[in-house]
Design a protein around this motif. Structure first.
Motif, mmCIF file in Angstrom:
data_model
loop_
_atom_site.group_PDB
_atom_site.id
_atom_site.type_symbol
_atom_site.label_atom_id
_atom_site.label_comp_id
_atom_site.label_asym_id
_atom_site.label_seq_id
_atom_site.Cartn_x
_atom_site.Cartn_y
_atom_site.Cartn_z
ATOM 1 N N ALA A 89 0.829 -1.210 0.000
ATOM 2 C CA ALA A 89 0.000 0.000 0.000
ATOM 3 C C ALA A 89 0.864 1.262 0.000
ATOM 4 O O ALA A 89 0.578 2.221 -0.749
ATOM 5 N N SER A 90 1.923 1.276 0.807
ATOM 6 C CA SER A 90 2.811 2.449 0.852
ATOM 7 C C SER A 90 3.544 2.628 -0.465
ATOM 8 O O SER A 90 3.729 3.751 -0.953
ATOM 9 N N TRP A 91 3.960 1.526 -1.050
ATOM 10 C CA TRP A 91 4.636 1.564 -2.346
ATOM 11 C C TRP A 91 3.709 2.111 -3.426
ATOM 12 O O TRP A 91 4.101 2.980 -4.205
ATOM 13 N N SER A 92 2.467 1.648 -3.441
ATOM 14 C CA SER A 92 1.499 2.144 -4.418
ATOM 15 C C SER A 92 1.272 3.641 -4.250
ATOM 16 O O SER A 92 1.172 4.381 -5.242
ATOM 17 N N ASP A 93 1.195 4.096 -2.998
ATOM 18 C CA ASP A 93 1.020 5.530 -2.743
ATOM 19 C C ASP A 93 2.186 6.337 -3.305
ATOM 20 O O ASP A 93 1.984 7.409 -3.907
ATOM 21 N N GLU A 94 3.407 5.821 -3.125
ATOM 22 C CA GLU A 94 4.580 6.537 -3.641
ATOM 23 C C GLU A 94 4.583 6.535 -5.174
ATOM 24 O O GLU A 94 4.975 7.532 -5.797
ATOM 25 N N LEU A 95 4.163 5.441 -5.765
ATOM 26 C CA LEU A 95 4.062 5.404 -7.227
ATOM 27 C C LEU A 95 3.070 6.448 -7.727
ATOM 28 O O LEU A 95 3.345 7.171 -8.694
ATOM 29 N N GLU A 96 1.924 6.554 -7.074
ATOM 30 C CA GLU A 96 0.925 7.541 -7.471
ATOM 31 C C GLU A 96 1.470 8.963 -7.354
ATOM 32 O O GLU A 96 1.220 9.811 -8.223
ATOM 33 N N THR A 97 2.241 9.215 -6.297
ATOM 34 C CA THR A 97 2.817 10.545 -6.097
ATOM 35 C C THR A 97 3.810 10.885 -7.200
ATOM 36 O O THR A 97 3.804 11.997 -7.749
ATOM 37 N N VAL A 98 4.669 9.927 -7.557
ATOM 38 C CA VAL A 98 5.651 10.155 -8.621
ATOM 39 C C VAL A 98 4.952 10.306 -9.971
ATOM 40 O O VAL A 98 5.321 11.174 -10.779
ATOM 41 N N LEU A 99 3.961 9.500 -10.239
ATOM 42 C CA LEU A 99 3.234 9.611 -11.497
ATOM 43 C C LEU A 99 2.598 10.988 -11.642
ATOM 44 O O LEU A 99 2.652 11.609 -12.710
ATOM 45 N N ALA A 100 2.005 11.493 -10.563
ATOM 46 C CA ALA A 100 1.361 12.806 -10.624
ATOM 47 C C ALA A 100 2.389 13.926 -10.716
ATOM 48 O O ALA A 100 2.264 14.835 -11.547
ATOM 49 N N GLY A 101 3.438 13.863 -9.901
ATOM 50 C CA GLY A 101 4.401 14.950 -9.834
ATOM 51 C C GLY A 101 5.368 15.002 -10.994
ATOM 52 O O GLY A 101 5.783 16.088 -11.421
ATOM 53 N N THR A 102 5.755 13.851 -11.521
ATOM 54 C CA THR A 102 6.773 13.798 -12.582
ATOM 55 C C THR A 102 6.156 13.692 -13.970
ATOM 56 O O THR A 102 6.677 14.264 -14.933
ATOM 57 N N PHE A 103 5.043 12.989 -14.076
ATOM 58 C CA PHE A 103 4.473 12.716 -15.398
ATOM 59 C C PHE A 103 3.094 13.331 -15.598
ATOM 60 O O PHE A 103 2.525 13.223 -16.686
ATOM 61 N N GLY A 104 2.563 13.958 -14.563
ATOM 62 C CA GLY A 104 1.229 14.554 -14.681
ATOM 63 C C GLY A 104 0.138 13.532 -14.896
ATOM 64 O O GLY A 104 -0.912 13.842 -15.478
ATOM 65 N N VAL A 105 0.359 12.321 -14.415
ATOM 66 C CA VAL A 105 -0.609 11.237 -14.577
ATOM 67 C C VAL A 105 -1.291 10.984 -13.235
ATOM 68 O O VAL A 105 -0.642 10.630 -12.250
ATOM 69 N N VAL A 106 -2.594 11.165 -13.192
ATOM 70 C CA VAL A 106 -3.364 10.865 -11.986
ATOM 71 C C VAL A 106 -3.790 9.397 -12.066
ATOM 72 O O VAL A 106 -4.480 8.998 -13.012
ATOM 73 N N ALA A 107 -3.351 8.621 -11.093
ATOM 74 C CA ALA A 107 -3.600 7.180 -11.157
ATOM 75 C C ALA A 107 -4.109 6.660 -9.819
ATOM 76 O O ALA A 107 -3.782 7.204 -8.766
ATOM 77 N N ASP A 108 -4.884 5.597 -9.884
ATOM 78 C CA ASP A 108 -5.326 4.863 -8.703
ATOM 79 C C ASP A 108 -4.713 3.473 -8.779
ATOM 80 O O ASP A 108 -5.129 2.643 -9.597
ATOM 81 N N LEU A 109 -3.682 3.240 -7.955
ATOM 82 C CA LEU A 109 -2.991 1.948 -7.970
ATOM 83 C C LEU A 109 -3.279 1.127 -6.721
ATOM 84 O O LEU A 109 -2.521 0.232 -6.367
ATOM 85 N N GLU A 110 -4.401 1.433 -6.071
ATOM 86 C CA GLU A 110 -4.795 0.657 -4.896
ATOM 87 C C GLU A 110 -4.978 -0.809 -5.282
ATOM 88 O O GLU A 110 -5.405 -1.127 -6.394
ATOM 89 N N ASN A 111 -4.642 -1.698 -4.351
ATOM 90 C CA ASN A 111 -4.730 -3.143 -4.599
ATOM 91 C C ASN A 111 -3.933 -3.531 -5.843
ATOM 92 O O ASN A 111 -4.403 -4.265 -6.718
#
Length: 232
Positions: free
Chosen positions: A76-98
């Protein structure tokens, strides 16, 4: 006088080799195929997803999957960090829960390779699973191929080491009761194959089940004990 085989004097027919198979990309479809399907499923461009995983891994001093293979983070923590990087670096809003549930959704086991592993065991080889695997993915692995297929299982999250690090190969050889040169890794990643060879193992770079089975069969044939003749 004639020479004939004496069962009492014959060497054991069991193979001296320990065959250690990878899971992801070997007992499953190729990882690149799964990446593409997952990327489509979650609506994240493949390049952005791979880069986000690399950047999160780099931030924790490891590679893309090292963060959860040991693990340094829970899923869960890893997915949260991926979402943060996707939004901040690539401008991609993603839901990677589960993440794991969606990664394994509809992913079949490689039945052909599982059948080959059973054939190796029938010839007397030790067959083990040696996988870089996050703890939260263990239930998916067991659903695809259960523990009964293996003589032992060594997963990175359980032992605190991962391929291609030397320690996991040392541990696996000891658990199999084999010398390093009597162990064979079957893996789809070249870096893991190279790591096994550096640890004194033999290795097969997996492309498909039949190719790997031919190579393993050749190794087993070369290592087969020779029956001794007794003069009577």
């Amino acid at each position: 006088m004639t020479s004939e085989y004496s069962p009492a004097a014959s060497a054991s027919s069991a193979s001296p080799l320990a065959i250690w198979t990878d899971f992801g990309g070997v007992l499953t479809p190729p990882v690149d195929v799964t990446f593409r399907e997952f990327s489509d499923r979650v609506g994240v461009p493949l390049y952005s997803l791979r880069e986000a995983m690399r950047l999160v891994g780099e931030a924790h001093g490891t590679d893309s999957m090292g963060v959860i293979d040991i693990p340094l983070l829970d899923e869960a923590s890893w997915s949260d960090e991926l979402e943060t990087v996707l939004a901040g670096t690539f401008g991609v809003v993603a839901d990677l829960e589960n993440f794991g549930d969606r990664w394994f959704a509809g992913r079949p086991a490689n039945a052909a390779w599982a059948d080959h592993l059973e054939a190796f065991r029938a010839r007397g080889a030790f067959v083990g699973l040696l996988s870089n695997l996050p703890p939260s993915w263990e239930r998916h692995r067991r659903f695809m191929i259960d523990d009964s297929h293996f003589d032992d299982i060594v997963c990175s999250y359980a032992v605190g080491s991962r391929k291609p690090e030397p320690e996991i190969f040392r541990l696996a050889a000891a658990r199999a009761g084999r010398a390093p040169h009597e162990c064979v890794l079957v893996d789809d990643l070249e870096k893991n194959v190279a790591g096994a060879i550096a640890a004194g193992w033999q290795a097969v770079h997996f492309s498909d089940a039949d190719q790997a089975a031919r190579q393993i069969t050749n190794l087993m044939d070369a290592a087969a004990p020779v029956a001794l003749a007794t003069v009577v």
